[in-house]
Structures are given as structure tokens and as C-alpha cells.
Design a protein around this motif. Structure first.
Motif, short mmCIF file in Angstrom:
data_model
loop_
_atom_site.label_atom_id
_atom_site.label_comp_id
_atom_site.label_asym_id
_atom_site.label_seq_id
_atom_site.Cartn_x
_atom_site.Cartn_y
_atom_site.Cartn_z
N GLN A 237 6.31 -14.21 1.67
CA GLN A 237 7.72 -13.74 0.99
C GLN A 237 8.33 -12.75 1.95
N HIS A 238 9.32 -12.85 1.45
CA HIS A 238 10.38 -12.19 2.21
C HIS A 238 10.47 -10.72 1.94
N LEU A 239 10.05 -9.93 2.73
CA LEU A 239 9.69 -8.55 2.49
C LEU A 239 11.08 -7.77 1.78
N TRP A 240 12.26 -8.15 2.15
CA TRP A 240 13.58 -7.08 1.99
C TRP A 240 14.46 -7.71 0.70
N THR A 241 13.82 -8.69 0.13
CA THR A 241 14.76 -9.46 -0.81
C THR A 241 14.17 -9.87 -2.05
N ASN A 242 12.65 -9.59 -2.16
CA ASN A 242 11.89 -9.90 -3.25
C ASN A 242 11.26 -8.75 -3.90
N GLU A 243 10.80 -8.82 -4.97
CA GLU A 243 9.85 -7.71 -5.53
C GLU A 243 8.57 -8.07 -4.80
N THR A 244 7.92 -7.10 -4.34
CA THR A 244 6.65 -7.31 -3.71
C THR A 244 5.56 -6.66 -4.40
N ASN A 245 4.50 -7.02 -3.53
CA ASN A 245 3.16 -6.43 -3.92
C ASN A 245 2.57 -5.13 -3.43
N GLU A 246 1.49 -4.64 -3.56
CA GLU A 246 1.01 -3.57 -2.92
C GLU A 246 1.15 -3.57 -1.43
N LEU A 247 0.61 -4.69 -0.74
CA LEU A 247 0.62 -4.96 0.60
C LEU A 247 2.19 -4.91 1.07
N GLY A 248 3.15 -5.48 0.32
CA GLY A 248 4.74 -5.47 0.59
C GLY A 248 5.20 -4.12 0.56
N ASP A 249 4.73 -3.32 -0.40
CA ASP A 249 5.32 -1.92 -0.42
C ASP A 249 4.72 -0.94 0.70
N ASP A 250 3.50 -1.40 1.27
CA ASP A 250 2.82 -0.62 2.32
C ASP A 250 3.57 -0.85 3.57
N LEU A 251 3.93 -2.19 4.08
CA LEU A 251 4.76 -2.53 5.05
C LEU A 251 6.04 -1.98 4.95
N LYS A 252 6.69 -2.17 3.98
CA LYS A 252 8.05 -1.71 3.79
C LYS A 252 8.30 -0.31 3.94
N GLU A 253 7.14 0.54 3.38
CA GLU A 253 7.38 2.01 3.92
C GLU A 253 6.88 2.27 5.27
N LEU A 254 6.06 1.54 5.95
CA LEU A 254 5.71 1.68 7.42
C LEU A 254 7.10 1.30 8.22
N SER A 255 7.65 0.25 7.76
CA SER A 255 8.75 -0.31 8.81
C SER A 255 9.74 0.62 8.58
#
Length: 662
Positions: free
Chosen positions: A170-188
């Protein structure tokens, strides 16, 4: 002129880069059916040996169009034994895709490749492949990229159901994300803030950062090679491949075009065609080149005549007639051109990057004695394609040697010589490449005045040099004693004369000074000092004696803590020197140096000791004095200049014992 991207796919072996290349070619319309490594149908693995072994051993370039952008894509070997292919490709890149397995993560060769890309300032996109495999851990790999490679990574995607056949991205920055997505977004976001002051200010103030704002900032920083975008996928299933192609266009910079400048091109690969002969793969850095043009080879100091210019589209050579700045093409008509030659101006052509150097030498012979000459011809051709093979042919001893990176390269060479040239070969046991250096200071006098006509008299001062200094030469003799043209002969001959010392190895870390000399107005001829110099230097080395030097490797080991004792014991037996270990998350990290001679199979031993949980990265460090009892001398090959009468006959052309006569 259309936009161009010159990119390569790089990876540690078995990360899936050739499968990614095949996907990109298929999506770009370059192929009607996607090739497969498993079935031997991969377009970029065209050699028979590549089809049979399922690994890439040569770089392969092909072109296609995506979103009005011409992509010149180079697939590269992943095995460390074929690092020379990667070295040559690095000089022509504008950007690179670095592939990492979601299971194995950052591996030894990943470090080497990333460091080389950073050294050149090449923008890097990291693709985490195989997210469907059992054991896949995208978040851990993302953290390892930051921790082990020290790279500023910015995730563009997340995934769900990783480590299963149901994995999706899934696109990280345009969709609601799961826990993995939240972690990746915060690190990024943390990485982005640490890279851009404006973002940092907003981040520290607690502002909600708009996704489109973050992506715009990241895109700009990626093009400047200040940030590395990270994408995910499963190449074997085509998952994530269209997004990867879009990122190549959107996150890599356009090629800088200098079409009106003086032509400037680099030869980065040589191959041979039965009809057209030697073919040169070149990258145009400036200006343009057309069929039937003449251009100066500034490395070889001669003019080259271009016959045909082509581009490669899925292994088909298409005549294009001209090559413009920024593009990559294939040129015929230059029968003596070599890898690394620069055509036209040197301006803008990057220097070479060394990933590995061959530290092994091996004897090779044909199984059928009747194929002796055929083998020599084949090895000359292969050595022109890969100069680091450094083919040596000593006719007197009917001996042929190659310099190699490792045993896998030997296996591939054996298969290549049979499939391409029809020659079955066998190899001797490889040995480490030692060097020698003067043991003490001395002087050497040579007087070459017979048989007439000849006259070359010289006295050299020979001194040991500091470790790593190589060969240094100077003259304190005036041109009234030895004309400048003859002094130039001496300087040009010294590297060749030092290829073998009194113990059979190349001489290095030596200071040579011409302190006296004499030519003769009537008897001195061009070439006289070229004949005299090796005789004088070998006499000096015999007087000074020489010490052997052995190659030393630097290493980094990571493994679970419980294996530290066993590994340290192994390293001590290998004559390794290492610092105190560092501990982190149940693992230890150990750095040090070890002789190449004792560590050739350490990768295998480490895997056995740790059940595959240990990792080691090797890199060349230096040459150091070889301890007593560990020395490996070898006989001088060819005509020894210490046998002066034979040497003079050989050098004058009365007979030859090898193909590299002065």
C-alpha cells in the motif's frame, strides 16, 4: 531530446535483482514475455553459463521507454567474485536500485555496494524484495538499513500480510495504514526531519505534516542523493514493479545533457562478436558521436575510427547512427580498444572505484594438449573483456596464469571456456598473491655496451619504501649525461621490470633513484635503456634481498553472543588481530584484520559455526610483512634479467618465452 535515466540494479547474490530487471523490461514493453532465471530464459542472462547456473556473471545493458523517459538499465552480477563487472558499471551510472531481501536483510556485499554508491554520490533507491517469504520482516530490514548502512531511508510504501502468499503493498502516505505503516511513517519522518531544516522545525513544533508536503520534500532530497526512497514488493509475482518504474522516473534525477560540448565518452565494457569483432559499450558524457567519426583515445594516445553505433533492445542490436550526450550505446570498429579507455575529452568522466582486487593467482591448462594455443587465444580475449584477470602466458614453461577473486569465478571460467570456446580446462590449486619489497638499501650498476651497436650505462639507488607507497622513481642525472628520451625509457620500463622480483612476485614499496648514467652519441639506440633497466634493477634486488609481503583483509563480524568464544578462537588460529567486541541486542560486532591466506574459506566456517546466523564482511586492507615460515616463493617465469646474455637475446627479439616481451 527525451529524458534519460542510466541506472543499474545491484544486490548481494540471490536477492532477486535479475527477476526485477525482467519485470521492468516486460512492463516497459521491451519484451512480450517475462524471462525467468529458473528456466534460463532471462534476457539479461544471455550467456550459456548464466542460464545453466542461474546467476549473473556479466553486466548486461538494455533500453526501454517508460513515461516518455528512456531508461538504460544495467543488470549486474551479485556474487563478490564478479565485483569487477560492477566496478566498471559504477562509472556510467546516474542512479541505482539496491535490492535487499526481506528475509536475509543487509548482507556483506550490500555494505560494499552501498559504500561505493555513496562514495560517488549516486542516488540510490532501495527495494525490499521477497516480502512474501516466511521470515520476512520489513520493519527490521528498514531499521537495519538505518543502523548498519547508516543510510537516510524514507519509506514510500507499507504492506500487510507480510511473510505470506497474501502479502500486498500500500502507498504509505495516502492511505490509512496498519501498525507496520505507522512505524515506517514515524521512522521516515524522523529521517526527513534530520535531513531538512524546514521539516525539522515543523516536526519539533508538533505541526501535522501534510503527506503531499512530505513526499515533495523527499522527492527533492532523493534527487540530490540526500535521501534514499524505499519500496517493497515480490519480484517473482510482479508485485510492486509498476510502482518501482514510476519511482525511477520521479525520484531519480534527469541526466545532465551537454550536447554542444566536446565529445567525451567512457568504454565500460568489451565483448566480442563473430562478425563485427570487438564491441565497446560506451557512455557519452558530453557531445555526440556518429558513424564513421574519428575520435581520440586519450588513454591509448591514438585515434579510433567508429564504424557502427548501436543500441541494445532486449538483446537485439539496433543501428542508430549516432549517440548523444547522456546516452549509452554499443560501438564497433575499434579493434584495440580496452575497458577504461576514454574517447575524446576526459572532462566529466568519473574516476574508477575499486570494490575488490584479485588476491588469488591460479594456473590453468587445457585438458587436451592440442588445445594449448586455442586456450591462450581464448584467455587473451577474456582478459580484454575483464582486465583484472591479468592473463600471463609463459611459453618457455608452457604455463598460463590468471588472477581471480575466488573459487566461484574459477568454476564459471571453466564453464565459459567450454561453452564459448570449446576448450576443456583444469586449474591448479590457487595461491594468494604475495608481493616483495627490498630488505635494505643498496646500489646497482649496469653497463650494457655489448654486443654492438648498443650503449646504456646506469647506476640505481634502491631503497625500501614505506608500506603502501608502491613504486617511486626519480632521476638526479642531467640530460648531458643521459638524454631525456633515454631517461623516459627508463621511467617507462620500471613498472614492467618490477612485475617479478627475485622471489617471483611483484615488487612494491620501493624507492628507485637514477644517480649515475651514460649514453653514447654514436652507439646508443632507442630501446637500449629499456633492455638495461631490468638487468640493473634485478641485480640491485639480489644484492638487497627482498622481504615477502602478504595481503591483509579487514573484516566485520556480527553473530549471536553465544558464539563469540568459538569465533575468537578461530580468528586467533588465523593470525587475526581484532579489537574488543561491541554488544547490541544479543549480538556481538567484531572488527579487525586477518591475512588473506588464512581466511579464504572463513565464510563457510562461520556459517557452520553459527548455524547460518553469523555474517562477515571482508575488504582489502593492505600488504604487510609476511612472518617467517609463512612465505611462499615461486620461480621466476620467462627469461630472468639476471641471466644477462639470455635476457639481451630475448629483449632484442632473438627468441621469445612469453607474449609480454619488452
Amino acid at each position: 531530446m527525451q529524458n534519460i535515466r542510466n541506472i543499474a540494479v545491484l544486490a548481494h547474490v540471490d536477492a532477486g535483482k535479475t527477476t526485477i530487471t525482467e519485470n521492468l523490461l516486460f512492463l516497459g514493453g521491451a519484451t512480450r514475455k517475462m524471462g525467468s532465471v529458473d528456466t534460463g530464459s532471462a534476457i539479461t542472462d544471455s550467456l550459456q553459463v548464466e542460464k545453466e547456473r542461474g546467476i549473473s556473471v556479466r553486466s548486461a545493458c538494455t533500453s526501454f521507454i517508460w513515461e516518455n523517459t528512456q531508461i538504460n538499465l544495467i543488470d549486474t552480477p551479485g556474487h563478490v567474485d564478479f565485483s569487477a563487472e560492477v566496478e566498471r558499471v559504477l562509472r556510467v551510472l546516474d542512479a541505482a536500485i539496491l535490492v535487499v531481501s526481506a528475509v536475509e536483510g543487509v548482507q556483506a556485499h550490500t555494505h560494499t555496494l552501498y559504500e561505493a554508491l555513496c562514495e560517488r554520490g549516486i542516488p540510490v533507491l532501495i527495494f525490499i524484495n521477497k516480502i512474501d517469504r516466511p521470515g520476512a520482516d520489513v520493519l527490521q530490514v528498514f531499521k537495519d538499513l538505518q543502523k548498519e548502512l547508516k543510510t537516510p531511508v524514507f519509506a514510500l510504501q507499507t504492506c500487510s500480510d507480510e511473510a505470506s502468499n497474501e502479502a500486498i503493498i500500500q502507498h504509505l502516505w495516502t492511505n490509512e495504514t496498519n501498525e507496520l505503516g505507522d512505524d515506517l511513517k514515524e521512522l521516515s519522518l524522523e529521517v526527513l526531519a534530520n535531513t531538512d531544516e524546514e521539516v525539522l522545525e515543523k516536526y519539533l513544533e508538533g505541526d501535522v505534516l501534510d503527506p503531499s508536503y512530505c513526499l515533495s520534500k523527499a522527492q527533492n532530497l532523493c534527487k540530490q542523493s540526500k535521501l534514499n526512497p524505499v519500496l517493497l514488493g515480490v519480484a517473482k509475482n510482479g508485485l510492486g514493479m509498476p510502482e518501482l518504474l514510476d519511482a525511477i522516473v520521479n525520484y531519480f534525477p534527469e541526466v545532465s545533457i551537454e550536447s554542444e560540448s566536446e565529445p567525451s565518452a567512457l568504454v565500460f565494457k568489451i565483448e566480442h562478436d563473430k562478425t563485427l569483432g570487438r564491441l565497446a559499450h560506451i557512455r557519452m558524457f558530453a557531445g555526440s558521436l556518429k558513424n564513421r567519426d574519428s575520435i581520440r583515445n586519450v588513454v591509448a594516445n591514438r585515434d579510433e575510427k567508429v564504424s557502427l553505433i548501436r543500441k541494445i533492445y532486449t538483446n537485439k542490436h539496433i543501428d542508430i547512427g549516432a549517440l548523444e550526450a547522456g546516452d549509452i550505446g554499443l560501438v564497433s570498429g575499434m579493434p584495440e580498444v580496452q575497458v577504461g579507455d576514454i574517447l575524446g575529452s576526459k572532462n566529466g568522466v568519473p574516476e574508477n572505484t575499486t570494490l575488490q582486487i584479485p588476491l588469488l593467482i591460479v594456473g590453468i591448462k587445457s585438458k587436451n594438449e592440442a588445445d594449448y594455443a586455442k586456450l591462450a587465444e581464448a584467455l587473451q580475449e577474456l582478459s580484454s573483456e575483464d582486465p583484472l584477470l591479468q592473463f600471463e602466458w609463459f611459453k618457455k614453461d608452457r604455463e598460463m596464469n590468471l588472477h581471480i577473486m575466488g573459487t566461484i569465478q574459477m568454476e564459471i571460467l571453466e564453464m565459459l571456456l567450454y561453452s564459448r570456446f570449446g576448450v576443456e580446462v583444469s586449474f591448479d590449486e590457487p595461491t594468494v598473491v604475495y608481493k616483495e619489497t627490498p630488505a635494505r638499501e643498496t646500489e646497482a650498476y649496469i653497463r650494457y655496451t655489448m654486443p654492438k651497436p648498443c650503449w646504456a650505462v646506469a647506476r640505481f639507488k634502491i631503497e625500501p619504501g614505506v608500506r603502501g607507497s608502491g613504486v617511486t622513481y626519480k632521476s638526479i642525472v642531467g640530460v648531458n649525461d643521459v638524454l631525456q628520451k633515454y631517461q623516459n625509457e627508463i621511467k617507462r620500463t620500471i613498472p614492467k621490470a618490477l612485475e617479478q622480483g627475485i622471489k617471483g612476485w611483484e615488487v612494491t614499496d620501493i624507492k628507485i633513484t637514477l644517480i649515475e648514467g651514460e649514453d653514447h652519441e654514436m652507439h646508443s639506440r632507442p630501446g637500449d635503456f629499456m633492455i638495461a633497466t631490468p638487468m640493473g634493477l634485478m641485480k640491485g634486488l639480489l644484492e638487497a634481498d627482498t622481504n615477502l609481503l602478504e595481503p591483509i583483509l579487514k573484516f566485520k563480524i556480527s553473530a549471536p553472543e553465544e558464539f563469540l568464544g568459538k569465533i575468537a578462537g578461530e580468528l586467533n588460529q588465523m593470525r587475526a588481530v581484532f579489537a574488543n567486541p561491541e554488544f547490541d541486542d544479543g549480538k556481538f560486532h567484531l572488527e579487525g584484520e586477518v591475512p588473506a591466506a588464512t581466511s579464504m574459506d572463513f565464510n563457510i566456517r562461520l556459517s557452520s559455526l553459527t548455524g547460518g546466523k553469523g555474517k562477515v564482511k571482508f575488504g582489502f586492507s593492505c600488504y604487510q610483512d609476511c612472518p617467517g615460515g609463512e612465505e611462499k616463493q615461486r620461480e621466476y617465469k620467462g627469461v630472468n634479467p639476471l641471466d644477462e646474455s639470455q635476457w639481451i637475446l630475448h629483449a632484442r627479439g632473438a627468441f621469445k618465452t612469453n607474449e609480454w616481451r619488452l
